[in-house]
Design a protein around this motif. Structure first.
Motif, PDB file in Angstrom:
ATOM      1  N   GLU A 101       0.830  -1.212   0.000  1.00 33.88           N
ATOM      2  CA  GLU A 101       0.000   0.000   0.000  1.00 33.88           C
ATOM      3  C   GLU A 101       0.858   1.251   0.000  1.00 33.88           C
ATOM      4  OE1 GLU A 101      -3.496  -1.055   2.702  1.00 33.88           O
ATOM      5  OE2 GLU A 101      -2.841   0.942   3.409  1.00 33.88           O
ATOM      6  N   ARG A 102       1.957   1.228   0.777  1.00 29.41           N
ATOM      7  CA  ARG A 102       2.780   2.419   0.945  1.00 29.41           C
ATOM      8  C   ARG A 102       4.029   2.393   0.064  1.00 29.41           C
ATOM      9  NH1 ARG A 102       2.950   3.042   7.453  1.00 29.41           N
ATOM     10  NH2 ARG A 102       4.465   4.675   6.886  1.00 29.41           N
ATOM     11  N   GLY A 103       4.134   1.407  -0.818  1.00 28.95           N
ATOM     12  CA  GLY A 103       5.271   1.338  -1.734  1.00 28.95           C
ATOM     13  C   GLY A 103       6.610   1.220  -1.020  1.00 28.95           C
ATOM     14  N   LEU A 104       6.641   0.457   0.069  1.00 29.61           N
ATOM     15  CA  LEU A 104       7.864   0.344   0.869  1.00 29.61           C
ATOM     16  C   LEU A 104       8.677  -0.892   0.484  1.00 29.61           C
ATOM     17  CD1 LEU A 104       6.309   1.361   4.302  1.00 29.61           C
ATOM     18  CD2 LEU A 104       7.969   2.688   2.967  1.00 29.61           C
ATOM     19  N   ARG A 105      10.008  -0.728   0.581  1.00 28.08           N
ATOM     20  CA  ARG A 105      10.927  -1.827   0.289  1.00 28.08           C
ATOM     21  C   ARG A 105      11.599  -2.246   1.598  1.00 28.08           C
ATOM     22  NH1 ARG A 105      11.886   2.357  -2.938  1.00 28.08           N
ATOM     23  NH2 ARG A 105      13.817   2.810  -1.814  1.00 28.08           N
ATOM     24  N   PRO A 106      11.213  -3.402   2.121  1.00 25.95           N
ATOM     25  CA  PRO A 106      11.680  -3.769   3.465  1.00 25.95           C
ATOM     26  C   PRO A 106      13.066  -4.410   3.503  1.00 25.95           C
ATOM     27  CG  PRO A 106      10.239  -5.475   2.635  1.00 25.95           C
ATOM     28  CD  PRO A 106      10.258  -4.389   1.579  1.00 25.95           C
ATOM     29  N   HIS A 107      13.799  -4.082   4.585  1.00 25.05           N
ATOM     30  CA  HIS A 107      14.920  -4.920   5.002  1.00 25.05           C
ATOM     31  C   HIS A 107      14.315  -5.860   6.035  1.00 25.05           C
ATOM     32  CE1 HIS A 107      19.038  -5.898   6.429  1.00 25.05           C
ATOM     33  NE2 HIS A 107      18.430  -6.014   7.587  1.00 25.05           N
ATOM     34  N   LEU A 108      14.420  -7.171   5.810  1.00 19.90           N
ATOM     35  CA  LEU A 108      13.746  -8.148   6.666  1.00 19.90           C
ATOM     36  C   LEU A 108      14.692  -8.766   7.686  1.00 19.90           C
ATOM     37  CD1 LEU A 108      11.769 -10.115   3.915  1.00 19.90           C
ATOM     38  CD2 LEU A 108      10.865  -8.349   5.441  1.00 19.90           C
ATOM     39  N   LEU A 109      14.258  -8.791   8.930  1.00 19.81           N
ATOM     40  CA  LEU A 109      14.965  -9.558   9.955  1.00 19.81           C
ATOM     41  C   LEU A 109      13.913 -10.463  10.586  1.00 19.81           C
ATOM     42  CD1 LEU A 109      17.261 -10.421  11.688  1.00 19.81           C
ATOM     43  CD2 LEU A 109      17.149  -8.274  12.937  1.00 19.81           C
ATOM     44  N   VAL A 110      13.694 -11.607   9.921  1.00 19.32           N
ATOM     45  CA  VAL A 110      12.634 -12.537  10.331  1.00 19.32           C
ATOM     46  C   VAL A 110      13.162 -13.967  10.243  1.00 19.32           C
ATOM     47  CG1 VAL A 110      10.814 -10.990   9.502  1.00 19.32           C
ATOM     48  CG2 VAL A 110      11.685 -12.786   7.987  1.00 19.32           C
ATOM     49  N   LEU A 113       9.553 -17.670   7.508  1.00 17.45           N
ATOM     50  CA  LEU A 113       8.565 -16.633   7.195  1.00 17.45           C
ATOM     51  C   LEU A 113       8.863 -15.937   5.860  1.00 17.45           C
ATOM     52  CD1 LEU A 113       6.112 -15.548   8.841  1.00 17.45           C
ATOM     53  CD2 LEU A 113       7.500 -13.560   9.382  1.00 17.45           C
ATOM     54  N   LEU A 114      10.082 -16.116   5.356  1.00 14.86           N
ATOM     55  CA  LEU A 114      10.500 -15.385   4.157  1.00 14.86           C
ATOM     56  C   LEU A 114       9.567 -15.566   2.954  1.00 14.86           C
ATOM     57  CD1 LEU A 114      14.383 -15.853   4.429  1.00 14.86           C
ATOM     58  CD2 LEU A 114      13.087 -13.721   4.679  1.00 14.86           C
ATOM     59  N   PRO A 115       9.001 -16.775   2.747  1.00 20.70           N
ATOM     60  CA  PRO A 115       8.121 -16.923   1.575  1.00 20.70           C
ATOM     61  C   PRO A 115       6.972 -15.920   1.547  1.00 20.70           C
ATOM     62  CG  PRO A 115       8.656 -19.077   2.507  1.00 20.70           C
ATOM     63  CD  PRO A 115       9.195 -18.045   3.462  1.00 20.70           C
ATOM     64  N   GLU A 116       6.501 -15.467   2.717  1.00 19.68           N
ATOM     65  CA  GLU A 116       5.397 -14.496   2.759  1.00 19.68           C
ATOM     66  C   GLU A 116       5.771 -13.201   2.037  1.00 19.68           C
ATOM     67  OE1 GLU A 116       2.450 -14.990   3.913  1.00 19.68           O
ATOM     68  OE2 GLU A 116       2.458 -16.272   5.694  1.00 19.68           O
ATOM     69  N   PHE A 117       7.065 -12.880   2.027  1.00 19.58           N
ATOM     70  CA  PHE A 117       7.495 -11.586   1.493  1.00 19.58           C
ATOM     71  C   PHE A 117       8.011 -11.671   0.060  1.00 19.58           C
ATOM     72  CE2 PHE A 117       7.608 -11.316   6.079  1.00 19.58           C
ATOM     73  CZ  PHE A 117       7.081 -10.059   6.336  1.00 19.58           C
ATOM     74  N   GLU A 118       7.916 -12.873  -0.526  1.00 19.38           N
ATOM     75  CA  GLU A 118       8.371 -13.030  -1.908  1.00 19.38           C
ATOM     76  C   GLU A 118       7.570 -12.106  -2.824  1.00 19.38           C
ATOM     77  OE1 GLU A 118       8.117 -17.155  -2.891  1.00 19.38           O
ATOM     78  OE2 GLU A 118       9.866 -17.663  -1.650  1.00 19.38           O
ATOM     79  N   GLY A 119       8.228 -11.548  -3.798  1.00 16.98           N
ATOM     80  CA  GLY A 119       7.515 -10.682  -4.737  1.00 16.98           C
ATOM     81  C   GLY A 119       7.607  -9.220  -4.340  1.00 16.98           C
TER      82      GLY A 119
END
Lengths: 272, 272
Positions: free
Chosen positions: A95-104, A108-114
């Motif tokens: 929604e907010r066009g954000l590009r995350p740095h993930l520390l998870v 859980l990583l598959p949720e953020f694919e794409g």
């Protein structure tokens, strides 16, 4: 309201939201174990005229794998009925066009694919457990402190949880660490965030006063739901402690021995 | 007080306390480098009628090794003149008969030799850097949460510091993490703790208003000293930032380009 009285007020309800860990099952080796009577309680709710959703702060596995575990334990449950922080975070990021740095957690990583994760402009942390190394936390910190306005999302704000080998630090502890390092306030996604509860209500198409939350966590489940205008009932399973019933700021609308007993009372007062 | 005015008020001083990193030297590869003029400034203070002590929050090396480094850089300095958090912590632990669980840098461990560390009844954390793994933090957490009254000591409360390869999270971040996990408030040993500054004053046998602190850290050096009733002068070296001179709550009694300049002004106004 006296504990005995809550089912009377629950007659006008249209939907029920269930917490999962500590209400449906106890975690532990492998898939963990179903709490006696919970599988049947879910079945009875599904046969009733009430809508049913599940709401968890679980962030160590993708929702697909998490639901598959519950199905193996014997629960009648599907992915679309389950609300967890990661998919909610993905919605916010998109929604907010954000590009995350993930520390998870890796699971859980598959949720953020794409999602575009290059040149990150925010940080998302979940319960990363062993991945919370000094190096990984420092990497997340450097991303945050390098932003004009550091933007931190935390998938829940728990202090600790219990596993078979003892207590383990939860994501909230590392959220506080990064908040202090960067002098920012994290945005919590998951319970007890009102936005998170509201997304469940929206999915059922009902108002807060028409919904009941049942959970084992007095603050995040019961208190969080009450803050949104919902009823909140606590069960004496999972992380329930006797001292919860004397809590200084959160008072459950009712406290029952387990989910089975709560559903008994609820459906009985609705004549079902 | 205008910056130009502080040396006038410093005429009645009896002692000076110097911060070390960022005032005497800049850290980096190997021993780091002395800040130009600082070696001579220390010599001039030692030849004056003022008492001189050094006060650091350094906790990555034992005091012996730390002072040896300064001596290699050319400073006239001895161990007994240097106040650092670890020896202060050892005093507190001995005084109160406490057995610490230590989460500190390996180089600091010799400071704690001789203390009983079996069956710990408190936790001491320092800047442990890479030793702040999830497992080590969780171990410290389990000790704390297992105590009737969790007791946490933190050697400083810094957010982060700068090394040649970039910013690094400091001990304060992990202090906040454990505070949240256990719902406790840590006892900070080191600057800006009044007890720590007072121990330096006691060693010189002077009153707060007879002492001047010179440091590069506006909050921990200058603000900390001022809270104890001492004068505080900031130097524009080390972690100084221009925005410090517009800080909302701490205002230095003076701000000078470097230690050499501050000592020039101080001794000039004392006719030395």
């Amino acid at each position: 309201m006296a504990a005995a009285g809550w089912p009377v007020c629950a007659q006008s309800l249209k939907g029920v939201i269930l917490d999962m860990c500590g209400v449906l099952y106890d975690s532990g080796d492998g898939d963990g174990v179903a709490i006696p009577g919970s599988i049947e309680a879910v079945q009875r709710l599904k046969r009733s005229d009430l809508q049913l959703r599940f709401c968890t702060n679980e962030t160590q596995a993708s929702r697909d794998r998490f639901v598959a575990k519950l199905q193996r334990l014997g629960f009648d449950i599907s992915v679309k009925e389950v609300f967890s922080p990661a998919p909610a975070a993905v919605s916010v990021l998109k929604e907010r066009g954000l590009r995350p740095h993930l520390l998870v957690y890796d699971g859980l990583l598959p949720e953020f694919e794409g999602l575009d994760q290059t040149n990150p402009n925010c940080v998302v942390i979940g319960d990363a457990a062993e991945k919370f190394s000094y190096e990984n936390l420092n990497d997340a910190f450097r991303v945050l402190i390098g932003l004009d306005k550091p933007l931190l999302f935390s998938l829940g704000q728990g202090r600790y949880y219990k596993e078979t080998d003892g207590l383990k630090l939860d994501v909230g502890v590392y959220m506080k660490a990064l908040e202090y390092a960067c002098d920012v306030k994290a945005q919590v996604i998951g319970k007890p965030s009102p936005t998170f509860f509201q997304s469940v209500l929206n999915d059922m198409g009902i108002q807060p006063h028409e919904a009941l939350m049942i959970g084992d966590d007095l603050v995040n489940d019961v208190g969080g739901a009450q803050s949104c205008g919902m009823m909140g009932v606590q069960v004496r399973t999972g992380k329930y402690r006797a001292s919860d019933e004397r809590h200084s700021s959160v008072r459950a609308d009712g406290t029952e021995d387990n989910l089975s007993r709560a559903v008994d009372l609820l459906l009985h007062h609705r004549g079902q």
